[in-house]
Design an enzyme around this catalytic site. Structure first.
Site, mmCIF file in Angstrom:
data_model
loop_
_atom_site.group_PDB
_atom_site.id
_atom_site.type_symbol
_atom_site.label_atom_id
_atom_site.label_comp_id
_atom_site.label_asym_id
_atom_site.label_seq_id
_atom_site.Cartn_x
_atom_site.Cartn_y
_atom_site.Cartn_z
ATOM 1 N N HIS A 119 0.810 -1.225 0.000
ATOM 2 C CA HIS A 119 0.000 0.000 0.000
ATOM 3 C C HIS A 119 0.843 1.275 0.000
ATOM 4 O O HIS A 119 0.651 2.190 0.778
ATOM 5 C CB HIS A 119 -1.085 0.006 1.080
ATOM 6 N N HIS A 170 -6.409 -8.433 14.229
ATOM 7 C CA HIS A 170 -6.306 -7.211 13.419
ATOM 8 C C HIS A 170 -7.023 -7.451 12.100
ATOM 9 O O HIS A 170 -6.825 -8.506 11.481
ATOM 10 C CB HIS A 170 -4.815 -6.891 13.203
ATOM 11 N N GLU A 227 -6.897 -5.555 9.226
ATOM 12 C CA GLU A 227 -6.347 -5.044 7.959
ATOM 13 C C GLU A 227 -6.229 -6.216 6.968
ATOM 14 O O GLU A 227 -5.961 -7.357 7.368
ATOM 15 C CB GLU A 227 -4.987 -4.360 8.185
ATOM 16 N N ASP A 263 -4.156 -7.525 5.027
ATOM 17 C CA ASP A 263 -3.005 -8.440 4.984
ATOM 18 C C ASP A 263 -3.127 -9.544 6.039
ATOM 19 O O ASP A 263 -2.360 -10.521 6.007
ATOM 20 C CB ASP A 263 -1.661 -7.705 5.115
ATOM 21 N N HIS A 302 -2.078 -1.443 15.038
ATOM 22 C CA HIS A 302 -1.883 -0.339 14.132
ATOM 23 C C HIS A 302 -3.184 0.322 13.688
ATOM 24 O O HIS A 302 -3.175 1.437 13.177
ATOM 25 C CB HIS A 302 -1.084 -0.912 12.938
ATOM 26 N N ASP A 354 0.734 -6.598 14.333
ATOM 27 C CA ASP A 354 1.742 -5.787 13.623
ATOM 28 C C ASP A 354 2.938 -5.392 14.503
ATOM 29 O O ASP A 354 4.070 -5.293 14.013
ATOM 30 C CB ASP A 354 1.098 -4.496 13.100
ATOM 31 N N TYR A 409 10.039 -0.600 9.788
ATOM 32 C CA TYR A 409 8.629 -0.889 10.054
ATOM 33 C C TYR A 409 8.047 0.145 11.023
ATOM 34 O O TYR A 409 6.984 0.707 10.796
ATOM 35 C CB TYR A 409 8.501 -2.303 10.625
ATOM 36 N N HIS A 466 4.318 -10.120 11.086
ATOM 37 C CA HIS A 466 5.231 -9.967 9.947
ATOM 38 C C HIS A 466 6.657 -10.260 10.416
ATOM 39 O O HIS A 466 7.053 -9.862 11.516
ATOM 40 C CB HIS A 466 5.221 -8.530 9.411
HETATM 41 FE FE1 FEO Z 1 -1.828 -3.191 10.013
HETATM 42 FE FE2 FEO Z 1 0.029 -5.891 8.868
HETATM 43 O O1 FEO Z 1 -1.432 -4.741 9.030
#
Ligand code: FEO
Length: 404
Positions: A24, A78, A80, A82, A145, A164, A196, A229
């Site tokens: 993104h 979360h 989001e 991903d 996040h 995250d 990050y 991640h």
């Molecule tokens: Fe806030 Fe890895 O998404």
């Protein structure tokens, strides 16, 4: 494939995305991973899904351990995409699964999926879920996040599944921090943490500090941190906790970074005597040309250094667009406790240096004014002025850095 058991009965079942370079708008030169975790217990529980494109990989990983249809609980740390864009596919396999998420998670998820038939339990900080031998404790982490975000702590394993937070956009064959223990790659891992944090969490330093204190106050012993991640902090979770504490307290390197762009090389020529001036003061210095560098990399270098000199030629009485793009990105990230100044060339009216200072003022950064401007092409005298400007800025950066 080989199962990756991170704690007894807890498995990494995610996917490595070696190829993603645009996340993104954030340039992910090192790719990323979408981590999620399967807790095999009386009630088998999946914590998060993965980006939709990688759900087949995730399901294969799960099948290697159990039949996915046996998943009893799904925790959404979360929403989001991903992490949650594959939830629809998962729910078609386990339509009766019990889902656990925050109120904001549910509010967001119902904008993305038809959740009318889903069995959702809303959770808040301190709520527990007993899956059999294991006890999961939820901790809301709004804005780390997104507003929905939370973490899941597995009590018996002292394992914090942190979504995250504490992650890195870093694809690798290794899943654990201790597999990075060689000089070169540990530096790469640390840099990925900086990258990050700078691009995702920079605006939330105060929240990060508050959450770290909450973890302390809750008395959670942490033996392992498993983010959504990058690598899992198995050997030294204290390292990333300390890095976050430092970054949230605005600690950084005593260094100057020059971030600039140029039209006909005049602003670029100014960087050379400025670098010499900075080096004459014994200060470390890095130089970044914006059109040669992804903005997210420039943001990370800005965040790692105490001082930043921003250079732009004047175009139509204001900033050169690549510099304007950088300033807009930086402003959105609300940096704190950095010292800045500006330089650039102009042909007639000027305006770029003034515009840089206006941005920096709006961000409440420490400013060294008035910066340096050069008409058309730097003369020998201009170069001398740039050298002195670099020296003085390095001196002021050193003084300012002592406060932290
Ligand atoms: Fe806030 Fe890895 O998404």
């Amino acid at each position: 494939m080989q199962n990756i058991e991170i704690k007894p009965g807890v498995y990494w079942v995610g996917a490595v995305d070696w190829a993603v370079r645009d996340f993104h708008g954030y340039t992910t030169q090192r790719g990323t991973t979408y981590n999620n975790y399967l807790i095999v217990d009386d009630q088998t529980t999946l914590v998060d899904t993965v980006k939709h494109d990688f759900m087949d990989t995730c399901l294969d990983n799960i099948r290697n351990i159990i039949d996915p249809a046996k998943i009893h609980n799904v925790i959404i740390n979360h929403i989001e995409p991903d992490h949650a864009s594959a939830i629809g596919e998962l729910m078609s396999i386990v339509p009766k699964a019990k889902l656990f998420m925050t109120k904001k998670g549910k509010d967001g998820l119902e904008r993305m999926f038809d959740i009318s038939g889903w069995d959702i339990t809303l959770v808040k900080t301190g709520d527990e879920l007993k899956t059999g031998k294991k006890t999961l404790v939820f901790m809301e982490t709004p804005m780390l996040h997104w507003p929905d975000s939370m973490m899941t702590y597995v009590k018996e394993d002292k394992l914090l599944i942190s979504q995250d937070a504490f992650g890195q956009h870093l694809s690798s064959a290794q899943r654990f921090d201790d597999e990075f223990i060689t000089c070169q790659s540990m530096a790469e891992l640390e840099d990925a943490v900086w990258d990050y944090y700078a691009n995702i969490l920079m605006p939330f330093g105060t929240l990060v500090q508050r959450k770290l204190k909450e973890v302390q106050d809750l008395g959670l012993e942490i033996d392992m941190i498993a983010p959504d991640h990058g690598v899992i902090w198995r050997k030294d979770p204290g390292k990333v906790l300390q890095m976050y504490s430092d970054m949230a307290s605005d600690r950084c390197d005593e260094r100057v970074v020059i971030i600039y762009d140029t039209m006909w090389h005049s602003t670029e020529k100014m960087t050379q005597p400025i670098v010499r001036g900075i080096r004459a003061e014994g200060m470390d210095c890095r130089v970044i040309k914006l059109r040669a560098t992804p903005i997210s990399h420039a943001i990370k270098e800005f965040w790692r250094a105490r001082g930043c000199l921003i250079g732009s030629p004047t175009l139509n009485n204001t900033l050169f667009p690549p510099v304007a793009g950088f300033m807009t990105s930086l402003q959105g990230l609300r940096p704190r406790n950095r010292i800045v100044s500006a330089f650039g060339s102009y042909g007639w009216g000027g305006g770029a240096v003034k515009a840089i200072f206006e941005y920096c003022k709006s961000m409440k950064l420490e400013m060294v004014e008035p910066g340096v401007q050069v008409k058309y092409v730097p003369s020998t005298q201009d170069e001398d002025a740039c050298f002195e400007f670099g020296k003085e800025f390095a001196r002021q950066t050193r003084e300012y850095h002592k406060k932290f």
